[in-house]
Design a protein around this motif. Structure first.
Motif, short mmCIF file in Angstrom:
data_model
loop_
_atom_site.label_atom_id
_atom_site.label_comp_id
_atom_site.label_asym_id
_atom_site.label_seq_id
_atom_site.Cartn_x
_atom_site.Cartn_y
_atom_site.Cartn_z
N LEU A 46 8.49 -16.18 -43.05
CA LEU A 46 9.83 -16.31 -42.48
C LEU A 46 10.85 -16.59 -43.58
O LEU A 46 10.53 -17.21 -44.59
N GLU A 206 18.28 -26.34 -36.20
CA GLU A 206 17.11 -26.12 -35.36
C GLU A 206 16.17 -25.21 -36.13
O GLU A 206 16.62 -24.41 -36.95
N ARG A 207 14.88 -25.35 -35.91
CA ARG A 207 13.93 -24.44 -36.55
C ARG A 207 14.18 -23.02 -36.06
O ARG A 207 14.23 -22.79 -34.86
N MET A 208 14.34 -22.09 -36.99
CA MET A 208 14.68 -20.72 -36.63
C MET A 208 13.54 -19.75 -36.95
O MET A 208 12.77 -19.96 -37.88
N GLY A 209 13.49 -18.68 -36.17
CA GLY A 209 12.59 -17.58 -36.50
C GLY A 209 13.33 -16.56 -37.33
O GLY A 209 13.12 -16.43 -38.53
N GLY A 217 14.26 -18.40 -30.75
CA GLY A 217 13.48 -19.58 -31.14
C GLY A 217 14.31 -20.86 -31.19
O GLY A 217 13.79 -21.94 -30.96
N CYS A 218 15.60 -20.74 -31.49
CA CYS A 218 16.41 -21.93 -31.79
C CYS A 218 17.39 -22.27 -30.67
O CYS A 218 18.44 -22.87 -30.93
N ARG B 61 10.33 -24.50 -31.44
CA ARG B 61 9.43 -23.53 -30.85
C ARG B 61 9.12 -22.37 -31.79
O ARG B 61 8.70 -21.31 -31.35
N ILE B 62 9.31 -22.60 -33.09
CA ILE B 62 8.92 -21.65 -34.13
C ILE B 62 8.19 -22.41 -35.23
O ILE B 62 8.62 -23.50 -35.62
N ASP B 203 2.34 -30.75 -38.41
CA ASP B 203 3.29 -31.24 -39.41
C ASP B 203 2.65 -32.43 -40.14
O ASP B 203 2.32 -33.45 -39.52
N ILE B 210 3.63 -29.07 -34.89
CA ILE B 210 5.01 -28.70 -35.20
C ILE B 210 5.76 -28.30 -33.94
O ILE B 210 6.90 -28.70 -33.72
#
Lengths: 243, 305
Positions: A46, A206-209, A217-218, B61-62, B203, B210
């Protein structure tokens, strides 16, 4: 959004674990301060989303902190190496709402996008006040660069080694401002939310794809429906955020 | 020089090439149309659509993996009514070919109601029915994990549409061939596989998973060998066409997938890393066909058997 190859012009340590990287190449997709870019790294699947600090006709400046093995790899890149980057991602700050005396509040590695914002607000004849929060003196960066824009800069450190001892909210005491813009960690946002007296904008993380709105994803829930941090954000108006 | 004929026919519908962006990696298409003319695609499979609007799972969610990623998005979509009123009109403006309607449900009734509502849309060429969701009336077990439940969904959807119905299988099963066979016997017009493999990352700082959902679907180039093996097995078990997917990242992977038995090939996670991935693969197909002396892609389907 644009995809292009960029040549690293500079990649230097400017504070503890914090690096400034200059990416030389097409900056035409950058339209608002507060946007981000997404960097492909060798052997990493990623891309790494990093906020844009500033840009000009020759390229884009980013400032990043070593947090995982991706940013650690980035810190080892030499000038003249090339990177595949998606630029012009996200909405960025809406400068039209600033009023004459906006307050800019940055915490740690959330400081960089506020520099590009501050520079443009000053160019528009606005008089921003900047509050920068860090844990310790060795983490401080860009205070002089902000001062060089001719704005008042207040620094807060948790250990009191520089400036006001405490948090950014302690440095807000007695300030009169028309609007606020902020970027930093979530606990700082929650403290700001209890302190601010005007409307303003938060840059969320936010965690991104993908970083460009495809993978969902975010997503976050806001008062005006589901939003993607990478596409409708990362900047959200105070009134839209559900804490 | 070879002819480099990339045309294939999937359930009676001809595609200019076998490349189809996979559901959940391409939205409803129009955002990619800002980057390139998406009419170069064979087709596209739109974001998994359910009867009701869904936010999906909590974030994060990734999660990244070696040569792949986990997602636990959880079928976020605006619900079939909004898809018909808001999303598909935007897609139609930038894409003129038949599309694949990816549909999910948590009960038989949800599948049939959603498909029935979409059936009148003339641009929908195929239904791609995702049976990896838990059946709320079946103890929460995924429809895709038992031949009986997979067949039940197939029969129910076939009753509400005259369009070809592809059943998208979960790889998280003991015997994929028996499930594909059950779908074929229940009237499926094609099989689409593989969906993501269930996985987890932890994590090290927090010492917890995670993903907020703990588990998520693994996709990306790392899963290509698993996908090839399953497409190969299903090709031996059924006589209906297969849409192959799982880790496809370049034109060589497409050829492998077709040799294993796929009539068309979906590109998923690759679109998220390189937004031009599907277009680049299509542009590169003639070069790879030339290299391996392939005149026509149709001729190589199942060629490895």
């Amino acid at each position: 959004m644009k995809q292009a190859l960029y040549t690293i012009g500079e990649n230097t340590r400017i504070a503890k674990d914090v690096y400034k990287m200059r990416l030389l190449g097409d900056s035409s997709a950058c339209s608002q301060p507060g946007q981000f870019l997404n960097i492909q790294l060798p052997e990493k699947y990623l891309r790494r989303p990093i906020s844009v600090c500033d840009w000009d006709a020759e390229g884009i400046t980013i400032i990043y902190k070593i947090l995982g093995n991706g940013t650690e790899m980035m810190s080892g890149f030499a000038a003249s190496e090339q990177l595949d980057v998606l630029t012009g991602l996200g909405n960025g700050y809406d400068m039209s709402k600033s009023g004459d005396r906006p307050l800019l509040i940055g915490g740690g590695v959330g400081v960089p996008p506020l520099y590009g914002l501050c520079r443009r607000l000053v160019e528009q004849g606005k008089q921003p006040t900047v509050i920068l929060g860090f844990n310790t003196a060795d983490e401080i960066f860009y205070a002089d660069e902000f001062r060089a824009l001719g704005v008042e800069v207040r620094i807060a450190t948790v250990d009191g080694s520089v400036g006001i001892k405490g948090f950014v909210t302690d440095a807000m005491a007695g300030l009169d401002y028309t609007y606020f813009y902020t970027c930093g960690p979530l606990p700082m946002f929650k403290a700001i939310e209890k302190t601010v007296t005007t409307s303003g904008q938060y840059s969320l993380e936010e965690r991104m794809g993908c970083g460009f709105g495809a993978c969902m994803g975010c997503s976050i829930k806001t008062r005006s429906g589901n939003k993607r941090v990478c596409k409708e954000g990362p900047v959200f108006e105070r009134e839209d955020i559900i804490w | 020089m070879v002819n480099a004929d990339t045309k294939v026919t999937l359930c009676g519908i001809e595609l200019d090439n076998p490349i189809i962006p996979a559901s959940g990696t391409f939205g409803y298409g129009y955002e990619f149309a800002e980057l390139y003319d998406i009419n170069c695609l064979g087709s596209l499979s739109f974001k998994g659509t359910t009867r009701e609007a869904r936010f999906g799972n909590p974030t994060p969610r990734i999660a990244e993996c070696e040569r792949g990623m986990l997602n636990s998005v959880g079928l976020q979509n605006p619900g079939v009514e909004k898809v018909i009123s808001d999303e598909l009109p935007k897609l139609k403006k930038c894409f003129s070919k038949p599309i694949m309607a990816n549909v999910s449900g948590f009960s038989i009734a949800e599948y049939t109601e959603t498909c029935a509502m979409l059936d009148s849309d003339e641009q929908i060429g195929w239904f791609e029915v995702n049976i990896s969701c838990p059946n709320v009336h079946g103890g929460g077990m995924s429809f895709g994990t038992s031949p009986e439940m997979a067949a039940e969904v197939t029969r129910a959807v076939k009753k509400v549409t005259t369009k070809p119905v592809l059943i998208k299988l979960s790889p998280n099963v003991t015997d994929i061939a028996s499930i594909a066979k059950a779908c074929e016997e229940a009237g499926a017009d094609g099989i689409s596989l593989i969906n993501t493999l269930m996985g987890m990352r932890i994590d090290l700082r927090r010492k917890k998973p995670i993903l907020a959902n703990k588990m998520g679907g693994f996709s990306g180039p790392a899963i290509l060998p698993v996908a090839l093996r399953m497409v190969y097995q299903v090709y031996e078990a059924v006589n209906i066409p297969i849409v192959g997917m799982g880790g496809v990242s370049n034109a060589e992977d497409v050829i492998e997938m077709m040799l294993a038995g796929a009539t068309a090939v979906q590109v998923g996670a690759a679109n998220l890393v390189n937004p031009y991935a599907s277009r680049d693969i299509i542009n590169d197909l003639p070069r790879v066909m030339e290299k391996y002396r392939i005149n026509s892609l149709t001729e190589i389907i199942g060629g490895a058997h």
